[in-house]
Design an enzyme around this catalytic site. Structure first.
Site, PDB file in Angstrom:
ATOM      1  N   ASN A  88     -10.112  -0.500   0.376  1.00 23.10           N
ATOM      2  CA  ASN A  88      -8.652  -0.348   0.346  1.00 23.10           C
ATOM      3  C   ASN A  88      -8.148  -0.857  -0.998  1.00 23.10           C
ATOM      4  O   ASN A  88      -8.231  -2.053  -1.276  1.00 23.10           O
ATOM      5  CB  ASN A  88      -8.070  -1.159   1.517  1.00 23.10           C
ATOM      6  CG  ASN A  88      -6.554  -1.157   1.549  1.00 23.10           C
ATOM      7  OD1 ASN A  88      -5.902  -0.744   0.597  1.00 23.10           O
ATOM      8  ND2 ASN A  88      -5.988  -1.643   2.643  1.00 23.10           N
ATOM      9  N   CYS A  91       0.815  -1.226   0.000  1.00 23.42           N
ATOM     10  CA  CYS A  91       0.000   0.000   0.000  1.00 23.42           C
ATOM     11  C   CYS A  91       0.842   1.266   0.000  1.00 23.42           C
ATOM     12  O   CYS A  91       0.323   2.358  -0.231  1.00 23.42           O
ATOM     13  CB  CYS A  91      -0.929   0.004   1.201  1.00 23.42           C
ATOM     14  SG  CYS A  91      -1.855  -1.503   1.319  1.00 23.42           S
ATOM     15  N   HIS A 150      -3.418   6.902   2.925  1.00 21.26           N
ATOM     16  CA  HIS A 150      -3.821   5.572   2.476  1.00 21.26           C
ATOM     17  C   HIS A 150      -5.127   5.190   3.162  1.00 21.26           C
ATOM     18  O   HIS A 150      -5.297   5.387   4.371  1.00 21.26           O
ATOM     19  CB  HIS A 150      -2.719   4.562   2.821  1.00 21.26           C
ATOM     20  CG  HIS A 150      -3.143   3.149   2.585  1.00 21.26           C
ATOM     21  ND1 HIS A 150      -3.752   2.744   1.417  1.00 21.26           N
ATOM     22  CD2 HIS A 150      -3.063   2.039   3.369  1.00 21.26           C
ATOM     23  CE1 HIS A 150      -4.021   1.452   1.497  1.00 21.26           C
ATOM     24  NE2 HIS A 150      -3.625   1.008   2.667  1.00 21.26           N
TER      25      HIS A 150
HETATM   26  N1  ACO Z   1     -17.788 -10.108   9.441  1.00 21.63           N
HETATM   27  C1  ACO Z   1     -18.216 -10.455  10.671  1.00 21.63           C
HETATM   28  N2  ACO Z   1     -17.377 -10.826  11.656  1.00 21.63           N
HETATM   29  C2  ACO Z   1     -16.073 -10.825  11.380  1.00 21.63           C
HETATM   30  C3  ACO Z   1     -15.551 -10.465  10.122  1.00 21.63           C
HETATM   31  C4  ACO Z   1     -16.475 -10.110   9.138  1.00 21.63           C
HETATM   32  N3  ACO Z   1     -16.084  -9.751   7.897  1.00 21.63           N
HETATM   33  N4  ACO Z   1     -14.204 -10.566  10.153  1.00 21.63           N
HETATM   34  C5  ACO Z   1     -13.883 -10.961  11.389  1.00 21.63           C
HETATM   35  N5  ACO Z   1     -15.010 -11.133  12.137  1.00 21.63           N
HETATM   36  C6  ACO Z   1     -15.136 -11.547  13.527  1.00 21.63           C
HETATM   37  C7  ACO Z   1     -13.912 -12.286  14.015  1.00 21.63           C
HETATM   38  O1  ACO Z   1     -14.007 -13.662  13.704  1.00 21.63           O
HETATM   39  C8  ACO Z   1     -13.960 -12.044  15.493  1.00 21.63           C
HETATM   40  O2  ACO Z   1     -14.882 -12.941  16.066  1.00 21.63           O
HETATM   41  P1  ACO Z   1     -14.564 -13.593  17.518  1.00 21.63           P
HETATM   42  O3  ACO Z   1     -14.537 -12.422  18.457  1.00 21.63           O
HETATM   43  O4  ACO Z   1     -15.702 -14.505  17.694  1.00 21.63           O
HETATM   44  O5  ACO Z   1     -13.225 -14.243  17.363  1.00 21.63           O
HETATM   45  C9  ACO Z   1     -14.569 -10.653  15.605  1.00 21.63           C
HETATM   46  O6  ACO Z   1     -15.210 -10.389  14.350  1.00 21.63           O
HETATM   47  C10 ACO Z   1     -13.549  -9.573  15.850  1.00 21.63           C
HETATM   48  O7  ACO Z   1     -12.437  -9.816  14.968  1.00 21.63           O
HETATM   49  P2  ACO Z   1     -11.243  -8.811  14.858  1.00 21.63           P
HETATM   50  O8  ACO Z   1     -10.270  -9.337  13.848  1.00 21.63           O
HETATM   51  O9  ACO Z   1     -10.726  -8.482  16.217  1.00 21.63           O
HETATM   52  O10 ACO Z   1     -12.004  -7.549  14.290  1.00 21.63           O
HETATM   53  P3  ACO Z   1     -11.475  -6.100  14.180  1.00 21.63           P
HETATM   54  O11 ACO Z   1     -12.311  -5.179  14.940  1.00 21.63           O
HETATM   55  O12 ACO Z   1      -9.985  -6.046  14.400  1.00 21.63           O
HETATM   56  O13 ACO Z   1     -11.734  -5.785  12.638  1.00 21.63           O
HETATM   57  C11 ACO Z   1     -10.451  -5.746  10.648  1.00 21.63           C
HETATM   58  C12 ACO Z   1     -11.146  -6.610  11.649  1.00 21.63           C
HETATM   59  C13 ACO Z   1     -11.464  -4.832  10.008  1.00 21.63           C
HETATM   60  C14 ACO Z   1      -9.829  -6.631   9.579  1.00 21.63           C
HETATM   61  C15 ACO Z   1      -9.362  -4.908  11.383  1.00 21.63           C
HETATM   62  O14 ACO Z   1      -8.564  -5.764  12.164  1.00 21.63           O
HETATM   63  C16 ACO Z   1      -8.501  -4.137  10.461  1.00 21.63           C
HETATM   64  O15 ACO Z   1      -8.940  -3.208   9.786  1.00 21.63           O
HETATM   65  N6  ACO Z   1      -7.205  -4.460  10.410  1.00 21.63           N
HETATM   66  C17 ACO Z   1      -6.288  -3.767   9.567  1.00 21.63           C
HETATM   67  C18 ACO Z   1      -6.482  -4.287   8.201  1.00 21.63           C
HETATM   68  C19 ACO Z   1      -5.703  -3.498   7.190  1.00 21.63           C
HETATM   69  O16 ACO Z   1      -5.571  -2.307   7.300  1.00 21.63           O
HETATM   70  N7  ACO Z   1      -5.189  -4.240   6.216  1.00 21.63           N
HETATM   71  C20 ACO Z   1      -4.476  -3.731   5.152  1.00 21.63           C
HETATM   72  C21 ACO Z   1      -3.290  -2.921   5.599  1.00 21.63           C
HETATM   73  S1  ACO Z   1      -1.978  -2.927   4.542  1.00 21.63           S
HETATM   74  C22 ACO Z   1      -2.627  -2.764   3.136  1.00 21.63           C
HETATM   75  O17 ACO Z   1      -3.388  -1.834   3.020  1.00 21.63           O
HETATM   76  C23 ACO Z   1      -2.290  -3.781   2.092  1.00 21.63           C
END
Ligand code: ACO
Length: 336
Positions: free
Chosen positions: A293, A122, A263
């Protein structure tokens, strides 16, 4: 033979920008029909409502990159043949040989400009911008076309709800050229990587690429693997550090920056930087709701949309910032 030294007292200007976004749409409701998720969950956790994705029969990294650069050249009123170099930043090159850059150089008529691809996930567009600025400023090139582009839908496992909800496809491009005023262009830049964190975000091609703890069961080779929580922790910190570091290095207060071009990875990551650093919210551009993204496409797309909509106050510098797989992080303070 006496070889004159390259001119060092010159600046850099952005002569034109362009972007390409596919028309195809993938909404949160579409994803909720594919995996166990919901529009409400996705909007709350990420700020994303929908993303644009390529029609794989007619679009991809080559087409998006080429059209974004073509539009940047058109906006600048320049011919591709006037470019000395083309840099394409992508993690989704259709072939590693030839590079995407070489192919679009050939198709746009930029031959024999130097052409190569870089990979910084990214951060790709920012790495390309910083690199191109340095080359033009040093006199090694006079005019460079840069593109950040990712065809994320080609590397997403749509059974993996943690990844599939985040990403969309897009390309952003800019044409940089020399100008006499050395105060113009990039007045501060950083480019960093910490390869120790790579297993948080990677694209395994074969079994032996798998990180410790990952097994072939349940993993689709060729698709993006992400540890969302790890990336989130890294991103929140690095995003804020990059912005505060750039402000300090350029001796600017948050208000002295005309626009923040960030970003688009997660609205919560952007909002947390706004809150912690006291950034003027109206100067921080956000389009993640519509595009998700788009990896290397994201910063260039924001830049082009902001310029097109007249949202950049060119009397003040802009601050551009990104982080991504690698792990990488990068910033640039651009004086217009
Ligand atoms: N729908 C519903 N539930 C979900 C989903 C979904 N799509 N994805 C995960 N969950 C669940 C998980 O299983 C978890 O359940 P559990 O508590 O029973 O285990 C719960 O939701 C919470 O999961 P987390 O991973 O803690 O959720 P979080 O609030 O962290 O959100 C997310 C997840 C959106 C992916 C977040 O972690 C995030 O944005 N991370 C950064 C991602 C990013 O920026 N990536 C790219 C960066 S680099 C680049 O741009 C290439």
């Amino acid at each position: 033979m006496k070889i004159p030294p390259p001119p060092v007292h010159r600046g850099v200007r952005i002569a034109g920008t362009g972007s390409y976004v596919p028309e195809g749409l993938l909404t949160n409701d579409d994803l909720a029909r594919m995996v166990d998720t919901s529009d409400e969950w996705i909007q709350q956790r990420t700020g994303i409502r929908r993303r644009h994705i390529c029609d794989p029969t007619t679009e991809g990294t080559l087409v998006m990159s080429r059209e974004a650069l073509r539009r940047a050249l058109d906006q600048a009123g320049l011919e591709a043949s006037s470019l000395d170099m083309i840099i394409v930043a992508t993690v989704t090159m259709e072939m590693t040989c030839p590079s995407t850059a070489a192919r679009i150089a050939g198709e746009l008529g930029a031959t024999p400009a130097a052409a190569f691809d870089i990979t910084a996930a990214c951060c790709g567009f920012l790495y390309a911008l910083n690199l191109a600025d340095t080359l033009v400023r040093s006199g090694r090139a006079d005019r460079v076309g840069i593109v950040g582009c990712d065809w994320m839908s080609s590397i997403i496992d749509y059974d993996d709800r943690s990844c599939s909800i985040l990403f969309g496809d897009a390309a952003g491009a800019a044409v940089l050229e020399a100008t006499d005023d050395p105060s113009k262009g990039c007045i501060h830049q950083t480019m960093h990587a910490d390869g120790r964190g790579w297993p948080a975000l990677y694209i395994p091609r074969r079994d032996r690429d798998l990180a410790d703890g990952d097994t072939v069961e349940g993993i689709r080779l060729g698709c993006l693997r992400m540890n969302g929580r790890e990336v989130y922790k890294f991103a929140v910190n690095q995003f804020q550090n990059s912005i505060s570091g750039a402000l300090e290095a350029a001796e600017l207060t948050p208000d002295e920056v005309g626009s923040y071009i960030c970003h688009q990875s997660n609205l919560r990551i952007i909002e947390s930087a706004v809150e912690k650093l006291g950034l003027p919210r109206e100067k921080v551009y956000v389009n993640i709701d519509e595009y998700g993204n788009s990896s290397a496409g994201s910063v260039g797309l924001c830049l082009d949309q902001m310029r097109t909509k007249g949202l950049i106050d060119e009397s003040k510098p802009s601050l551009l910032v990104a982080f991504g797989g690698g792990m990488t992080w990068s910033s640039c303070v651009w004086n217009w």
